[in-house]
Design a protein around this motif. Structure first.
Motif, PDB file in Angstrom:
ATOM      1  N   LEU A   1       0.892  -1.088   0.012  1.00  0.00           N
ATOM      2  CA  LEU A   1       0.020   0.038  -0.043  1.00  0.00           C
ATOM      3  C   LEU A   1       0.828   1.151  -0.012  1.00  0.00           C
ATOM      4  O   LEU A   1       1.757   1.301   0.644  1.00  0.00           O
ATOM      5  CB  LEU A   1      -1.025   0.024   1.313  1.00  0.00           C
ATOM      6  N   VAL A   2       0.497   2.306  -0.981  1.00  0.00           N
ATOM      7  CA  VAL A   2       1.144   3.556  -0.809  1.00  0.00           C
ATOM      8  C   VAL A   2       0.090   4.588  -0.621  1.00  0.00           C
ATOM      9  O   VAL A   2      -0.863   4.716  -1.305  1.00  0.00           O
ATOM     10  CB  VAL A   2       1.771   4.032  -2.194  1.00  0.00           C
ATOM     11  N   VAL A   3       0.183   5.358   0.407  1.00  0.00           N
ATOM     12  CA  VAL A   3      -0.701   6.670   0.527  1.00  0.00           C
ATOM     13  C   VAL A   3       0.010   7.767   0.047  1.00  0.00           C
ATOM     14  O   VAL A   3       1.113   8.287   0.662  1.00  0.00           O
ATOM     15  CB  VAL A   3      -1.140   6.746   1.966  1.00  0.00           C
ATOM     16  N   ASN A   4      -0.485   8.583  -0.847  1.00  0.00           N
ATOM     17  CA  ASN A   4       0.143   9.801  -1.271  1.00  0.00           C
ATOM     18  C   ASN A   4      -0.654  10.905  -0.744  1.00  0.00           C
ATOM     19  O   ASN A   4      -1.726  11.217  -0.869  1.00  0.00           O
ATOM     20  CB  ASN A   4      -0.011   9.841  -3.003  1.00  0.00           C
ATOM     21  N   GLN A   5       0.193  11.862  -0.172  1.00  0.00           N
ATOM     22  CA  GLN A   5      -0.536  13.019   0.606  1.00  0.00           C
ATOM     23  C   GLN A   5       0.231  14.133  -0.309  1.00  0.00           C
ATOM     24  O   GLN A   5       1.204  14.454  -0.441  1.00  0.00           O
ATOM     25  CB  GLN A   5      -0.082  13.064   1.940  1.00  0.00           C
ATOM     26  N   THR A   6      -0.935  14.941  -1.018  1.00  0.00           N
ATOM     27  CA  THR A   6      -0.286  16.138  -1.899  1.00  0.00           C
ATOM     28  C   THR A   6      -1.065  17.379  -1.342  1.00  0.00           C
ATOM     29  O   THR A   6      -2.234  17.317  -1.173  1.00  0.00           O
ATOM     30  CB  THR A   6      -0.437  15.685  -3.299  1.00  0.00           C
ATOM     31  N   ARG A   7      -0.640  18.505  -1.974  1.00  0.00           N
ATOM     32  CA  ARG A   7      -1.125  19.557  -1.603  1.00  0.00           C
ATOM     33  C   ARG A   7      -0.956  20.543  -3.057  1.00  0.00           C
ATOM     34  O   ARG A   7       0.049  20.771  -3.655  1.00  0.00           O
ATOM     35  CB  ARG A   7      -0.623  20.631  -0.814  1.00  0.00           C
ATOM     36  N   ARG A   8      -2.327  20.799  -3.803  1.00  0.00           N
ATOM     37  CA  ARG A   8      -2.447  21.439  -4.908  1.00  0.00           C
ATOM     38  C   ARG A   8      -3.309  22.680  -4.889  1.00  0.00           C
ATOM     39  O   ARG A   8      -4.447  22.477  -4.340  1.00  0.00           O
ATOM     40  CB  ARG A   8      -2.828  20.486  -6.058  1.00  0.00           C
ATOM     41  N   ARG A   9      -2.888  23.790  -5.297  1.00  0.00           N
ATOM     42  CA  ARG A   9      -3.527  25.066  -5.085  1.00  0.00           C
ATOM     43  C   ARG A   9      -4.058  25.145  -3.620  1.00  0.00           C
ATOM     44  O   ARG A   9      -5.309  25.570  -3.623  1.00  0.00           O
ATOM     45  CB  ARG A   9      -4.572  25.192  -6.240  1.00  0.00           C
ATOM     46  N   GLY A  10      -3.485  24.915  -2.781  1.00  0.00           N
ATOM     47  CA  GLY A  10      -3.951  25.114  -1.041  1.00  0.00           C
ATOM     48  C   GLY A  10      -4.894  24.044  -0.812  1.00  0.00           C
ATOM     49  O   GLY A  10      -5.329  23.888   0.269  1.00  0.00           O
ATOM     50  N   VAL A  11      -5.010  22.689  -1.725  1.00  0.00           N
ATOM     51  CA  VAL A  11      -5.934  21.825  -1.235  1.00  0.00           C
ATOM     52  C   VAL A  11      -5.110  20.672  -1.069  1.00  0.00           C
ATOM     53  O   VAL A  11      -4.568  19.965  -1.798  1.00  0.00           O
ATOM     54  CB  VAL A  11      -6.991  21.585  -2.432  1.00  0.00           C
ATOM     55  N   GLU A  12      -5.407  19.875   0.112  1.00  0.00           N
ATOM     56  CA  GLU A  12      -4.589  18.634   0.680  1.00  0.00           C
ATOM     57  C   GLU A  12      -5.569  17.402   0.172  1.00  0.00           C
ATOM     58  O   GLU A  12      -6.683  17.447   0.530  1.00  0.00           O
ATOM     59  CB  GLU A  12      -4.259  18.898   1.886  1.00  0.00           C
TER      60      GLU A  12
END
Length: 246
Positions: free
Chosen positions: A177-188
């Motif tokens: 399992l891989v969990v990707n945590q990203t933030r794009r244009r202020g939205v996580e």
């Protein structure tokens, strides 16, 4: 549900250890489980094809799927149905997309922020290989129960600021399992991808089944790889922003 790893791995499985392991030891076990650093670095390109399914509620659609990867940070994916193909590509400099499903048949450049995910995908070896040299940070967070399996949990803070949590099977040390945590244009956002059905391609194990979705929600995207080849000749033009569009 934990996907079944390739049964052939039982012959050379690493022993599970309940004792504390270091980051370097876990990364080394993961690399060895995949096939070893020499085999990983020997792969110059990969072409994988199969099916992609999107589902939600009563909705379900199947598409043809092709993924191309080449060293020097090149990646391209295609999802096709009824003669239409959505293309997303990155050549190490420009990220671009064609999305006819949204009425856009001409290529469009992606913003630097949106290109971050493609830059990560373009790393053929994955973030754990040479992670220090790449500018990533890796922490070992101990084990966590994954449907009855005490998986090893690694936190990978990528150079671009995104975070991955990579869960390694305690017996085989491959990602389940891989969990990707990203933030794009202020939205996580957090997207988790379950991996399984590992098979060898060019001497390196890769997952042939992946299920993705928002963390804690339905994994509505499924990719099944039916064929994968290593070190195939790929035209650089497949990754470059189309000349006619410049």
């Amino acid at each position: 549900m934990r996907m079944q790893l390739l049964s052939a791995l039982l012959l050379g499985a690493f022993a599970s250890s309940a004792s504390a392991l270091t980051v370097d030891e876990l990364v080394t076990k993961n690399i060895e489980a995949r096939g070893g650093i020499d085999a990983i670095r020997a792969i110059q390109s990969i072409k994988a094809s199969g099916r992609m399914n999107f589902s939600g509620g009563d909705f379900s659609i199947d598409l043809g799927f092709v993924a191309l990867n080449e060293r020097d940070a090149k990646v391209r994916t295609e999802a096709s149905i009824q003669g239409l193909s959505q293309v997303t590509a990155y050549d190490g400099k420009d990220a671009w997309t064609i999305n006819p499903f949204q009425g856009r048949r001409d290529p469009e450049r992606m913003s630097a922020e949106d290109a971050k995910g493609l830059e990560v995908q373009a790393d053929m070896d994955g973030p754990l290989v040479d992670w220090k040299q790449k500018g990533h940070q890796v922490e070992y967070l101990g084990t966590e129960d994954m449907d009855g399996t005490e998986a090893h949990k690694l936190k990978v803070t990528l150079k671009n600021g995104d975070i991955q949590y990579r869960y390694l099977d305690p017996d085989y040390f491959l990602e389940i399992l891989v969990v990707n945590q990203t933030r794009r244009r202020g939205v996580e956002t957090e997207v988790e991808t379950e991996m399984g059905n590992y098979e060898k391609v060019g001497g390196v194990y890769m997952p042939f089944a992946m299920e993705s979705g928002p963390k804690g929600g339905q994994r509505g995207q499924k990719i099944i790889i039916e064929k994968a080849e290593a070190n195939v000749d790929l035209d650089d033009a497949l990754f470059a922003y189309p000349q006619a569009a410049k």
